[in-house]
Design a protein around this motif. Structure first.
Motif, short mmCIF file in Angstrom:
data_model
loop_
_atom_site.label_atom_id
_atom_site.label_comp_id
_atom_site.label_asym_id
_atom_site.label_seq_id
_atom_site.Cartn_x
_atom_site.Cartn_y
_atom_site.Cartn_z
N PRO A 277 0.80 -1.23 0.00
CA PRO A 277 0.00 0.00 0.00
C PRO A 277 0.83 1.28 0.00
O PRO A 277 0.51 2.23 -0.72
N ASP A 278 1.92 1.32 0.80
CA ASP A 278 2.77 2.52 0.82
C ASP A 278 3.42 2.76 -0.54
O ASP A 278 3.56 3.90 -0.99
N THR A 279 3.82 1.66 -1.20
CA THR A 279 4.41 1.79 -2.53
C THR A 279 3.38 2.29 -3.52
O THR A 279 3.68 3.11 -4.40
N GLY A 280 2.13 1.79 -3.39
CA GLY A 280 1.07 2.26 -4.27
C GLY A 280 0.87 3.76 -4.14
O GLY A 280 0.73 4.47 -5.14
N LYS A 281 0.87 4.26 -2.91
CA LYS A 281 0.74 5.70 -2.71
C LYS A 281 1.92 6.44 -3.32
O LYS A 281 1.77 7.53 -3.88
N GLN A 282 3.10 5.85 -3.21
CA GLN A 282 4.30 6.48 -3.76
C GLN A 282 4.15 6.71 -5.27
O GLN A 282 4.62 7.72 -5.80
N VAL A 283 3.49 5.76 -5.96
CA VAL A 283 3.34 5.88 -7.42
C VAL A 283 1.96 6.40 -7.80
O VAL A 283 1.59 6.39 -8.98
N GLY A 284 1.17 6.85 -6.80
CA GLY A 284 -0.10 7.48 -7.09
C GLY A 284 -1.27 6.56 -7.32
O GLY A 284 -2.24 6.93 -7.98
N GLU A 285 -1.22 5.32 -6.77
CA GLU A 285 -2.30 4.36 -6.96
C GLU A 285 -2.77 3.84 -5.60
O GLU A 285 -1.95 3.59 -4.71
N THR A 286 -4.08 3.64 -5.46
CA THR A 286 -4.60 3.21 -4.16
C THR A 286 -5.41 1.91 -4.23
O THR A 286 -5.19 1.01 -3.44
N ASN A 287 -6.33 1.78 -5.16
CA ASN A 287 -7.20 0.59 -5.21
C ASN A 287 -6.47 -0.58 -5.87
O ASN A 287 -6.71 -0.92 -7.03
N LEU A 288 -5.58 -1.21 -5.12
CA LEU A 288 -4.67 -2.19 -5.70
C LEU A 288 -5.35 -3.51 -6.03
O LEU A 288 -4.77 -4.33 -6.75
N TYR A 289 -6.54 -3.74 -5.50
CA TYR A 289 -7.27 -4.97 -5.83
C TYR A 289 -7.94 -4.89 -7.20
O TYR A 289 -8.34 -5.90 -7.76
#
Length: 651
Positions: free
Chosen positions: A489-501
């Protein structure tokens, strides 16, 4: 500390990264971030560009050299010597002043991290660097071959930076500094919980192992670490982790006031109680017995006669073995050095360096995640594990017992036990078939779209996707990674993405992160394109820092730091050995996992390429027929036959 500050404000922290130090202020002022947290020295020039918080600490700049180099005196001629510093830092200015005072020294200003430059000095490729004293102290934890050659007299203040004209944020920032600033860990305290709460900080000593406390994929993890963090939060305390070198350090650290709690799957023993220690209620149990090689069956304790059993003197297993020697004459006891971890002891049994070892079953179970050439023998007794405190701290002990007795702690213990000891699967079943029609996965179209955008081979990305999630968009790993590409999740925020599912979001986030990692290897050190990709995949799995450590270690061992297979991958395996990880910048690594990860993806990628090429050849062969001469049923049969041949075993 920045994350603590965000929580203090009731905000969700998002950590962003820049490629070089001199990008920090421009990106802040461009609105890419709100706060710089990077050991930034407060200078008059920078005050013209940003506003600083109250200083968080002070430090001095130091000239760093190899330990074996003579001390530099005023006016020394340093012809032929090289002084390397990071571009855009206060170190650069100090280096130029030093060069004016010492004729002949050459100053190189590079766009590289200052810790990496210190490592260059340690390895002898550069003569000197300038960094601040606090950074040097961190580096000295893993590089003993450096020294402080000169300490420059001026004190430097370090602080956080924000954009100008942000008075509300600055006010909150200065207030937050007082709340989140860490206390010095060198001071000793033996007070009970009331004094601990006055300090606002709980100090826990543990070890850097795969079951207690470690870093993986940029996150701090571990069974004990997660429990300690929950307990500290319940008490309204900050948690500081102290890593013990040897197993026998726990009593000393707690007794002498260097730590408040020892938490490292410690057995309750009479010996430790006699040393002034008190134990909490047990929170974990494990059987104790003997680890042997898979082909070495031991059915009774009598069969231990004439065998050499290895054990650490400080461990509870040593007490059990001593009692056993009175029952079975002829058992030979061999003491293991205290700094050796139980996982290393088990490895030595598997590799025939040790005959047998006295261990707990849970450690064998963890080791079997990596290897199948060992087994647990002779259930001798059950050990109870507990946290250890000073006898003189009854308040702290009572709070710990209350924590473990709470209704909401029981499910946490169950979850953590499953997460770390029962179901952390490091490999997944191999793919069984390639679907008809030349589709590898249900998500080929999404992968092709983003692989083209970020310039990756889509078949390689699908091979990686299978290794990560087995094509399950709802997959969630034991460390919290999510979705098809198992992005944290932290990496997703780093690249601007949240709904990883969401399949498309998960793939896009994975490819963005893959590209970010890839940029750390492309056009660097003349690494070949295929090796750039293998390094990138290893970093995706293990974290960039562990790959950097493995490259440095490979060079130290005389292997090629630019080649993954047979070179850097061998060094990665060594980073689970204390002899090597104790000197590595990022410490202990689960070295086997990234090695297996890259090899499996490479093998699966090659199979995908071969199968897809075969599929295309069949399509081309069918197309070459003049289909008008065939009846409809035959044309249909030919297509079905081509598709059926693609349903093949993945091996």
């Amino acid at each position: 500390m920045a994350k603590r500050f965000a929580h203090y404000l009731g905000l969700e922290p998002v950590v962003l990264y820049v490629d070089s130090f001199d990008e920090l202020i421009p990106q802040l002022n461009a609105g890419k971030g709100d706060l710089i947290a990077n050991n930034l020295t407060i200078t008059e020039a920078r005050k013209q560009l940003v506003d600083f918080s109250t200083p968080m600490t002070t430090t001095r700049l130091v000239l760093v050299s190899r330990r074996d180099q003579p001390k530099v005196e005023d006016g020394d001629q340093l012809k032929g010597k090289t002084l390397v510093v990071t571009e855009g830092t206060t170190y650069e200015q100090r280096a130029r002043e030093f060069a004016r005072q010492h004729p002949g020294v050459k100053v190189e200003v590079l766009d590289r991290n200052y810790v990496d430059l210190a490592i260059d000095v340690a390895k002898g490729s550069k003569d000197f660097t300038v960094i601040d004293e606090s950074i040097l102290n961190q580096v000295l934890q893993f590089r003993e071959d450096l020294k402080k050659n000169i300490t420059f007299p001026e004190e430097q203040e370090l602080g956080w930076a924000i954009r100008k004209n942000s008075p509300q944020l600055l006010e909150q920032l200065n207030e937050g500094v007082r709340h989140v600033k860490l206390y010095r860990t060198t001071e000793r305290y033996t007070g009970d919980l009331d004094e601990i709460k006055k300090r606002g900080q709980l100090r826990a000593v543990t070890r850097n192992t795969s079951s207690t406390y470690f870093m993986w994929k940029g996150r701090i993890l571990g069974y004990e670490y997660e429990l300690l963090r929950k307990f500290a939060k319940d008490q309204g305390l900050r948690l500081e982790i102290i890593v013990a070198e040897g197993h026998d350090d726990f009593v000393e650290f707690v007794s002498n006031g260097k730590a408040d709690i020892a938490a490292s799957l410690l057995s309750i023993t009479e010996r430790r109680k006699h040393q002034g220690m008190a134990f909490s209620s047990p929170y974990f149990k494990s059987r104790v017995g003997v680890v042997a090689r898979k082909d070495d069956a031991i059915d009774s304790i009598q069969e231990l006669s004439g065998r050499k059993v290895h054990v650490r003197r400080s461990s509870s297993q040593y007490d059990i073995l001593e009692k056993l020697r009175h029952q079975v004459p002829g058992i030979e006891v061999e003491l293991v050095p205290e700094e050796v971890k139980i996982s290393e002891v088990i490895d030595k049994v598997a590799e025939r360096d040790y005959d047998l070892a006295m261990v707990d079953e849970i450690s064998v179970q963890l080791a079997r995640s990596w290897r199948d050439d060992i087994h647990f023998q002779l259930d001798l007794q059950t050990d109870n594990y507990a946290w250890m405190v000073r006898n003189e701290n009854p308040q702290l002990l009572a709070a710990i017992d209350k924590f473990f007795g709470k209704d909401d702690t029981a499910p946490i213990l169950t979850t953590l036990k499953e997460k770390y000891f029962e179901t952390p699967k490091y490999t997944r079943p191999e793919i069984k078939k390639l679907t008809a029609g030349g589709h590898i996965s249900p998500y080929d179209a999404i992968v092709k779209k983003y692989a083209e955008e970020y310039d990756f081979d889509w078949r390689l990305v699908v091979a990686q996707m299978f290794q990560e999630s087995s094509f399950n968009p709802r997959a969630k790993s034991w460390v919290g990674a999510r979705g098809l590409m198992q992005v944290m999740p932290d990496t997703g925020k780093q690249v601007g993405e949240t709904n990883l599912y969401n399949p498309e979001t998960g793939v896009r986030a994975g490819l963005k992160y893959l590209e970010w990692l890839h940029e750390k290897f492309i056009n660097r050190e003349d690494i070949a394109p295929d090796n750039e990709m293998w390094f990138t995949l290893a970093a995706y799995n293990a974290g960039l820092g562990h790959v950097y450590d493995a490259k440095d270690l490979a060079e130290d061992k005389g292997w090629d730091r630019k080649v993954w297979f047979g070179n850097v991958e061998k060094a990665m395996l060594l980073l689970s050995d204390k002899k090597y990880y104790s000197k590595a910048r990022y410490g202990f690594a689960r070295g086997q996992e990234p090695v297996d990860y890259v090899r499996k993806i490479q093998a699966r990628f090659n199979r995908y390429v071969a199968l897809l090429d075969a599929h295309q050849a069949q399509i081309d062969a069918i197309a070459s027929f003049r289909c008008g001469y065939f009846p409809v049923w035959l044309k249909t049969w030919l297509q079905e036959c081509a598709d059926e041949r693609l349903v093949t075993d993945g091996e």
